[in-house]
Design a protein around this motif. Structure first.
Motif, PDB file in Angstrom:
ATOM      1  N   THR A 561       0.809  -1.304   0.081  1.00 44.32           N
ATOM      2  CA  THR A 561       0.078   0.114   0.147  1.00 44.32           C
ATOM      3  C   THR A 561       0.821   1.152  -0.207  1.00 44.32           C
ATOM      4  O   THR A 561       0.637   2.220  -0.607  1.00 44.32           O
ATOM      5  N   ALA A 564       2.267   2.137  -3.347  1.00 47.03           N
ATOM      6  CA  ALA A 564       1.213   2.391  -4.449  1.00 47.03           C
ATOM      7  C   ALA A 564       1.270   3.974  -5.017  1.00 47.03           C
ATOM      8  O   ALA A 564       1.263   4.012  -6.414  1.00 47.03           O
ATOM      9  N   LEU A 568       1.859   5.237  -8.856  1.00 49.58           N
ATOM     10  CA  LEU A 568       0.628   6.132  -9.833  1.00 49.58           C
ATOM     11  C   LEU A 568       1.798   7.088 -10.297  1.00 49.58           C
ATOM     12  O   LEU A 568       1.435   7.526 -11.308  1.00 49.58           O
ATOM     13  N   PHE A 571       3.244   6.518 -13.669  1.00 52.35           N
ATOM     14  CA  PHE A 571       2.239   6.417 -14.774  1.00 52.35           C
ATOM     15  C   PHE A 571       2.523   7.930 -15.398  1.00 52.35           C
ATOM     16  O   PHE A 571       2.381   8.068 -16.555  1.00 52.35           O
ATOM     17  N   THR A 572       2.581   9.008 -14.261  1.00 49.23           N
ATOM     18  CA  THR A 572       2.545  10.168 -14.829  1.00 49.23           C
ATOM     19  C   THR A 572       3.771  10.860 -15.213  1.00 49.23           C
ATOM     20  O   THR A 572       3.920  11.889 -15.509  1.00 49.23           O
ATOM     21  N   ARG A 579       9.666   6.606 -16.521  1.00 46.07           N
ATOM     22  CA  ARG A 579       8.202   5.875 -16.266  1.00 46.07           C
ATOM     23  C   ARG A 579       9.035   4.500 -16.338  1.00 46.07           C
ATOM     24  O   ARG A 579       8.470   3.793 -15.278  1.00 46.07           O
ATOM     25  N   ALA A 590       8.223  -4.968  -5.142  1.00 47.10           N
ATOM     26  CA  ALA A 590       6.934  -5.524  -4.759  1.00 47.10           C
ATOM     27  C   ALA A 590       7.221  -7.283  -4.767  1.00 47.10           C
ATOM     28  O   ALA A 590       6.743  -7.818  -3.951  1.00 47.10           O
TER      29      ALA A 590
ATOM     30  N   LEU B 190       0.519 -10.147  -4.692  1.00 50.89           N
ATOM     31  CA  LEU B 190       1.523  -9.301  -4.174  1.00 50.89           C
ATOM     32  C   LEU B 190       1.533  -8.809  -2.981  1.00 50.89           C
ATOM     33  O   LEU B 190       1.933  -8.810  -1.966  1.00 50.89           O
ATOM     34  N   TYR B 191       0.018  -8.548  -2.783  1.00 52.67           N
ATOM     35  CA  TYR B 191      -0.567  -7.906  -1.461  1.00 52.67           C
ATOM     36  C   TYR B 191      -0.704  -8.993  -0.454  1.00 52.67           C
ATOM     37  O   TYR B 191      -1.042  -8.731   0.755  1.00 52.67           O
ATOM     38  N   ILE B 240      -3.898   7.832 -18.558  1.00 47.82           N
ATOM     39  CA  ILE B 240      -2.928   8.287 -17.504  1.00 47.82           C
ATOM     40  C   ILE B 240      -3.730   9.335 -16.586  1.00 47.82           C
ATOM     41  O   ILE B 240      -3.554   9.341 -15.551  1.00 47.82           O
ATOM     42  N   PHE B 243      -6.524   7.465 -14.930  1.00 45.09           N
ATOM     43  CA  PHE B 243      -6.322   6.478 -13.725  1.00 45.09           C
ATOM     44  C   PHE B 243      -4.860   6.746 -13.042  1.00 45.09           C
ATOM     45  O   PHE B 243      -4.698   6.138 -12.048  1.00 45.09           O
ATOM     46  N   ALA B 244      -3.882   7.528 -13.399  1.00 45.69           N
ATOM     47  CA  ALA B 244      -2.866   7.892 -12.538  1.00 45.69           C
ATOM     48  C   ALA B 244      -3.062   9.277 -11.753  1.00 45.69           C
ATOM     49  O   ALA B 244      -2.662   9.383 -10.892  1.00 45.69           O
ATOM     50  N   GLU B 245      -3.443  10.330 -12.618  1.00 42.87           N
ATOM     51  CA  GLU B 245      -3.671  11.522 -12.072  1.00 42.87           C
ATOM     52  C   GLU B 245      -4.997  11.517 -11.272  1.00 42.87           C
ATOM     53  O   GLU B 245      -5.316  12.450 -10.671  1.00 42.87           O
ATOM     54  N   TRP B 268      -9.502  -3.293  -1.420  1.00 42.73           N
ATOM     55  CA  TRP B 268      -8.315  -3.134  -0.579  1.00 42.73           C
ATOM     56  C   TRP B 268      -8.801  -3.310   0.753  1.00 42.73           C
ATOM     57  O   TRP B 268      -8.442  -3.957   1.902  1.00 42.73           O
TER      58      TRP B 268
END
Lengths: 1000, 340
Positions: A561, A564, A568, A571-572, A579, A590, B190-191, B240, B243-245, B268
């Protein structure tokens, strides 16, 4: 200038120590368990009495409170638990000479394990019974069971399996029927199991047993799960009543029946502490045909104590629960256990008007108590008795010379009990509160400083002010602590002058720091999103026993967590290179974390959902075959993997080029061989004849690798820490000479990594094979994380540059502006994964938050026998090493890929300091969580099994982290900055820096 | 982000209002917005979320065998204990049912979203009749009007092309869902999901999360690719940004993004109760994360509805204010215009 931050870190460490000290003194009661056995000759009249009973049925109904069997229950009586288990009261009424009910006082802590120890040894067990063997919870002291065993009696056992951990080998194997005790949901299976095995034994014609222990758990579990006021409780007690009726039916003349509750329960059905209801247990003795007590006995009233149950109309005859131990020993004709502090119960020995038999019993009893006290006085912990010793001596004098021996000897044994009880058996709420307050205020102060350092640009003079303030206010606090102490002392129990002083100093300096640092802080709405969610969840998880004992599964979840947000951001990223780097390294991180999570030694509460993977089985301690196959290549290859990471910033030069290709691979490989040889020796792969040679080889290898690390690597690092290479090109005519520094961009981080590797190798040597693989994986995870953090900072800086109106101007700006600091400076979310990784590695290297998972083997890697202080040091290195090493890695987040210019590297120092404070803050928060939960839940069923051990681990971890942070900041970072200063200090200004960066 | 998006949006709405002013000669209906059929969106969300809830709570209880069992047992099934029992006795079956149900529902929901997104891109207003107003069809009708082909033939051809486009998008969306379901399964492992057991259950959970979060986005926005042409670049940037920003700009994007966030967060959070030692059947892997994902989806969907509604109202208000202001200002101009 390096003392600047160090002073503050040391202050933090000192305050933590004070907090831990105060809390521990209030919470963890310690006592030395003496291992002497009373081995007097049974025929000697001073040793014991002649046996009155041949056999005994010893039934324990867990949490049987006195009012459950009382003939005179309090009013208003409850339909669920009063007069339900009525057999004892009926029989006592009908046959007062053969049946007797006592109101027993069990000593706190009222938990089953401690009470089992109490009613078999007659002493006052505390949570930590220190002795020669920390290992299992098996009993170290002399006990009734031991005396029975040594007298050759056959002991049958059925019920609560806690007995099995206390007496693993004492019971007759074909008459031992343990049942799982911690499944509170299951109300019946233990009881049904006991009943199934108890009655057939009683029916036997030729008695194969001499002593039956039957431990029922249902009543306790009903209490915990449903509370006493529940129809199930009535059904349960009814069932117990039926069992007792059948048992009484089957008793013969020579058998004494003892029924007792090991402790009581409070109104909600819980226990563990020292509440009045928790320390109210029932006790019933019954002899079927032979008189147990003499109704004509003329016992003086002062020997018979009475106690009124809350709400009852009259007082009832009461005894100390441990009084059973000498009484039963003498009734069975056995020596009284060595550690006993109980006193014989008069009624059982007093016949007619003459007290001869009783006096004999009491004399034997008193002599045994005196022997015990003398032995304790001579032991290392003897000074605990200092304050009481004079009075004990005079009481003993009085007992010997008194006119009425029954009276004076009774006074002596009672006084001894009281004195010991004062020493060992009480929570000190005041000290607990002081400890918690200290920890809380220190963490607030640390947070305030951590936060302010991230905002104040001119932070050096500010920190100087803070540091001198901590000193001044510690002094003021010391004085006021002294001043307050003297008037308060008479009113507050058991708080020493030192406690006042330490608390005063800690709290005064903390509040001064908070007050100073607070104005710099503004609470913003945006700060809600910066709440460290993993930390909050982790801290709160200690409130639940489930999450506490599943912590090794909780941590990877939190760790993933915490990573994470980085993914994110990845990706930006504005450039494909960043990237790819972020995504690749986070995935690698991970995967490593998940692989580490596979390795576990399960703790018993995790069964049946857990399989031991750290060893090749749950009962053997050999490494799994796969590990044996891969550990040497991994140990050999790890340094070159690290080199690959250094190559990214071209900083695999200088010292790294010396140590990584040769020294570290050989050290790590030989460490692996140390443990492989250990495995060969213990599993006798080559036959028993080789063991001497193997032992010698592995001792030599271990000394060699540790020696190489400490002497060669550390010395080299101290002399030439930097991992850079300076190339000078020949100047062309008329031009200035051009100097190229390879490895400039990571000039601060790479030497620190080498420094870290030195300590890593030490821990690696003390870690077992599976743990070595885990450590290697964790190193890869750590380095991947560093790359992720570095790239994410680049992304943030780029985004900031793009969004500012004039990018070029922005880039030209000094690094130290406020906006830059908050954008690319250190964030708490970057410290969190390191802290979690540290704990993850702790669990992965075969540890759990229980004492039984300490790997004693590691004590003997350098020597074949126990050597002080080497062996304990190695065990500490093995247990806390993982946490220490990964806390030591935290300055890497601040220094990784940080160029050393402009000199002095003030920004990097600020970030390092904040990273150190951050990880210390993380572990303080965990300590607070576990301390509060174990103090709050001190009545919980599992406090001594789950919460208190976790608190101890948290305290030890915090100490390890603080030490690591000091070592890392003062020695590691300090030395590197000096060395960097020698190389770059003379370079003027930032322009040259830019040039050097270009030519990197 | 907001400072950069704000001007665009206001510019857009100005344009809209300009267009509307032209149309405002038509008296009857006051149009809320030009680009988003809010009323229909509300009703579709209502139906969709209720059906999703139904899928999670009721569908798994219809095992094939119980279909044939007479309804006499239904009275017993109504008790909450029995409901829990049927839902938990075989987690694999429960998960399979939820996946199957949400697969159907997501296709239906995503087709709505796609239509709205296409409508929005083509600039179709809500007021027009809504039978077959899709971009493609509009184009086709134009072609038909030109009368170059025989009617029947064109119709078939057009329908085939249309079918092909839709099918292509559908196929890509399915592919995206399948691929991401594998990715999600790996992430779930993985979690901390078990490595060597319960793999099918873990995969079904991954599939469920993928269906709820990715499918509709892939169907509506198209699947992002690594191509370097403008379209795939724009598409990638949109993904992007979403889903990323996490910064949606249009109502459709919100309707896609918020439920997706809700699904992931719900999944989660759903993992947390597994750790408790309560030994309840519903703690079986992976029931709680699955139900967490479904409830997260529903909450996210309703949240998107709420935000979209508020924004809608806000924009109406804004436009009205502006119109009132401009009406006041343009009063003389208007007459002038008429005069000329």
């Amino acid at each position: 200038m390096w003392s600047r931050g160090a002073q503050f870190i040391c202050w933090v460490f000192a305050v933590h120590l004070i907090g831990i000290w105060l809390f521990t003194r209030g919470f963890l009661l310690t006592r030395l368990a003496l291992s002497e056995v009373n081995s007097c000759d049974v025929s000697d009249p001073n040793c014991t009495l002649s046996p009155s009973y041949k056999r005994m049925v010893f039934l324990i109904i867990d949490a049987l409170r006195f009012d459950f069997i009382s003939p005179d229950p309090p009013l208003p009586s409850s339909p669920y638990y009063h007069n339900v288990l009525s057999l004892p009261a009926e029989l006592t009424k009908a046959q007062p000479d053969r049946s007797i009910i006592y109101y027993a006082f069990p000593d706190p802590p009222t938990t089953t394990l401690q009470r089992i120890k109490g009613i078999t040894t007659g002493s006052l067990p505390t949570f930590v019974d220190m002795g020669s063997n920390f290992g299992g919870s098996s009993i170290l002291e002399d006990s009734l069971i031991r005396q029975l065993y040594e007298a050759g009696k056959q002991i049958a056992f059925m019920g609560d399996d806690t007995w099995m951990s206390v007496f693993p080998t004492s019971f007759a194997p074909n008459m031992t029927f343990p049942y799982d005790s911690f499944n509170v949901e299951d109300l019946h299976s233990v009881d049904e199991g006991v009943i199934r095995h108890l009655l057939p034994l009683l029916r036997e014609h030729t008695k194969s047993w001499d002593f039956i222990i039957g431990h029922f758990l249902g009543v306790d579990h009903v209490g915990h799960r449903l509370g006493p006021d529940h129809p199930t409780m009535q059904a349960k007690l009814q069932q117990m009543d039926n069992v007792l009726r059948e048992t009484v039916e089957l008793l013969d003349d020579d058998t004494l029946l003892v029924l007792l509750g090991d402790h009581g329960m409070d109104r909600k059905g819980d226990h563990g502490g020292d509440g009045e209801l928790e320390t109210s247990a029932g006790l019933w003795l019954y002899s079927k045909t032979r008189p147990l007590v003499d109704p004509q006995a003329d016992i003086p009233a002062h020997l018979l104590t009475n106690r009124t149950y809350p709400g009852a109309s009259t007082a009832h005859r009461s005894v100390q629960q441990i009084d059973l131990v000498p009484s039963l020993s003498l009734l069975l004709g056995l020596p009284i256990p060595f550690n006993n502090l109980g006193t014989v119960i008069p009624e059982l020995f007093w016949t007619g008007k003459q007290a001869t038999s009783f006096e004999h019993a009491l004399r034997t009893n008193a002599a045994q108590v005196k022997r015990y006290l003398d032995a304790y006085r001579l032991s290392p912990a003897g000074s605990e008795l200092d304050s009481a010793w004079k009075d004990i001596q005079s009481a003993w004098q009085g007992a010997m010379e008194g006119q009425v021996p029954a009276l004076t000897m009774n006074m002596f044994t009672r006084y001894a009990l009281e004195a010991c009880r004062m020493l060992w058996a009480q929570f000190n709420i005041t000290l607990i509160g002081l400890g918690l307050t200290t920890l809380l205020s220190s963490s607030l102060a640390t947070f305030a400083v951590y936060d302010s350092l991230g905002r104040i640009v001119q932070w050096e003079p500010w920190l100087d002010r803070i540091a001198s303030m901590t000193l001044r206010w510690s002094g003021i606090g010391t004085v006021s602590g002294l001043v307050v102490a003297f008037p308060l002392r008479p009113y507050v129990k058991d708080v020493a002058i030192f406690d006042y002083v330490a608390f005063g100093a800690a709290i005064a300096s903390s509040f001064a720091v908070i007050k100073q640092a607070l104005p710099a802080r503004r609470l913003e709405i945006g700060s809600i999103s910066s709440i460290p969610l993993p930390l909050v969840l982790h801290t709160l998880s200690f409130m639940s026993n489930s999450y506490t004992f599943w912590e090794d599964h909780v941590i990877p979840y939190l760790l993933l967590t915490s990573i994470a947000p980085f993914v994110l951001t990845g990706f930006t990223a504005p450039t494909p290179r960043l990237r790819t780097r972020i995504l690749f390294f986070s995935s690698l991180f991970a995967v490593c974390v998940r692989l580490i999570a596979i390795s576990t030694v399960c703790r018993e509460e995790q069964q049946p959902y857990c399989h031991v993977t750290f060893f090749s089985g749950s009962t053997i301690t050999t490494p799994p075959g796969l590990i044996l196959a891969i550990v040497v290549p991994i140990a050999f290859g790890l340094p070159s993997a690290i080199r690959q990471y250094l190559k990214i910033s071209k900083s695999d030069q200088g010292l790294a080029n010396i140590l990584l290709p040769t020294i570290f691979p050989s050290v790590l490989t030989s460490s692996s061989f140390v443990w492989i040889l250990e495995w060969m020796e213990s599993s006798e792969v080559l036959g028993p004849s080789c063991s001497g040679a193997l032992r010698l080889t592995r001792t030599t290898l271990a000394w060699l690798s540790i020696g190489t690390i400490l002497v060669v690597a550390l010395t080299l690092w101290w002399l030439i820490p930097l991992c850079i290479k300076v190339e000078t090109s020949e100047p062309a005519a008329n031009e200035r000479r051009e100097v190229t520094i390879i490895g400039f961009a990571n000039a601060l981080g790479s030497p620190y990594l080498i420094f870290w590797l030195i300590f890593f190798s030490l821990v690696f040597t003390t870690t077992q094979l599976a743990g070595q693989v885990i450590l290697a994986l964790a190193t890869v995870a750590l380095l991947s994380f560093l790359e992720v953090v570095d790239s994410v900072r680049d992304v943030r800086a780029l985004n900031l540059a793009f969004s500012s109106s004039k990018p070029s101007e922005f880039l030209a700006q000094s690094q130290e502006t406020r906006s830059t600091l908050s954008t690319v400076g250190l964030r708490f979310s970057e410290v969190t994964p390191i802290a979690l990784l540290a704990l993850q590695v702790f669990f992965g290297t075969g540890h759990q938050a229980v004492i039984s998972t300490i790997q004693w083997k590691s004590a003997f890697i350098l020597t074949s026998s126990l050597t002080y202080p080497l062996s304990p040091l190695l065990v500490i290195l093995n247990s806390l090493g993982p946490v220490f090493v990964f806390a030591l890695a935290v300055p890497l987040i601040a220094t990784w890929n940080t160029p050393p210019l402009p000199y002095p590297p003030s920004t990097a120092q600020n970030a390092t300091l904040r990273a150190c404070l951050g990880i210390s803050l993380y572990f303080t928060s965990l300590l607070l969580g576990s301390a509060i939960s174990s103090a709050w839940l001190r009545r919980h069923l599992m406090v001594w099994k789950v919460f208190a051990p976790r608190f101890m681990l948290a305290a030890l971890c915090l100490v390890a982290v603080d030490v690591a942070v000091i070592v890392g900041y003062v020695i590691g970072f300090g030395r590197i900055s000096v060395a960097v200063g020698r190389v770059f200090g003379s370079m003027p200004g930032a322009n040259d820096a830019a040039k050097a960066r270009k030519s990197q | 982000m907001s400072p950069t998006t704000q001007p665009q949006r206001s510019r857009k709405s100005q344009k809209q209002s300009g267009k509307e002013r032209e149309e405002s000669e038509r008296p009857a209906v006051q149009l809320p917005t030009a680009f988003f059929p809010f009323a229909r969106y509300t009703s579709v969300v209502g139906v969709h979320t209720s059906l999703i809830a139904f899928t999670a709570l009721f569908l798994p209880r219809t095992s094939l065998s119980s279909l044939f069992r007479s309804s006499a047992a239904n009275g017993q099934l109504g008790k909450p204990d029995d409901v829990l029992l049927t839902l938990t006795e075989n987690p694999l079956r429960t998960l399979a049912w939820i996946c199957a149900g949400s697969c159907v529902l997501q296709v239906w929901w995503a087709s709505w979203l796609r239509n709205w997104a296409l409508d929005a891109r083509a600039g179709v207003t809500e007021g027009a009749d809504d039978t077959t107003r899709r971009t493609e069809q509009k184009l086709l009708r134009e072609e038909w009007n030109s009368g170059r082909f025989a009617v029947g033939f064109i119709d078939i051809f057009v329908r085939c092309t249309l079918m092909y486009i839709v099918l292509q998008a559908f196929r890509m969306a399915c592919l995206a869902a399948v691929v991401t379901s594998v990715v999600f399964s790996i992430v779930i492992i993985l979690y901390g999901a078990p490595l060597n057991s319960h793999l099918l259950r873990t995969y079904l959970l991954g599939l469920l999360v993928a269906l709820l979060s990715v499918f509709s986005a892939a169907y509506t926005l198209g699947v992002p690719s690594l191509g370097s042409d403008t379209e795939s670049l724009v598409r990638r940037l949109t993904w992007i940004r979403l889903f990323a920003e996490l910064s949606p700009r249009t109502p459709v994007e919100r309707a896609i993004l918020y439920p997706a966030i809700g699904t992931v967060l719900g999944c989660w959070v759903g993992a947390i109760p597994i750790g408790l030692d309560w030994e309840r059947p519903w703690q079986a892997w992976p029931l709680t994360p699955a139900y967490g994902a479904v409830s997260g989806y529903i909450v996210g969907s309703l949240w998107a509805l709420a935000i979209n509604g508020v924004r809608q109202l806000y924009e109406i208000q804004l436009r009205e204010n502006r119109e009132a202001a401009s009406a006041k200002r343009s009063e003389p101009q208007h007459t002038k215009k008429k005069g000329t």
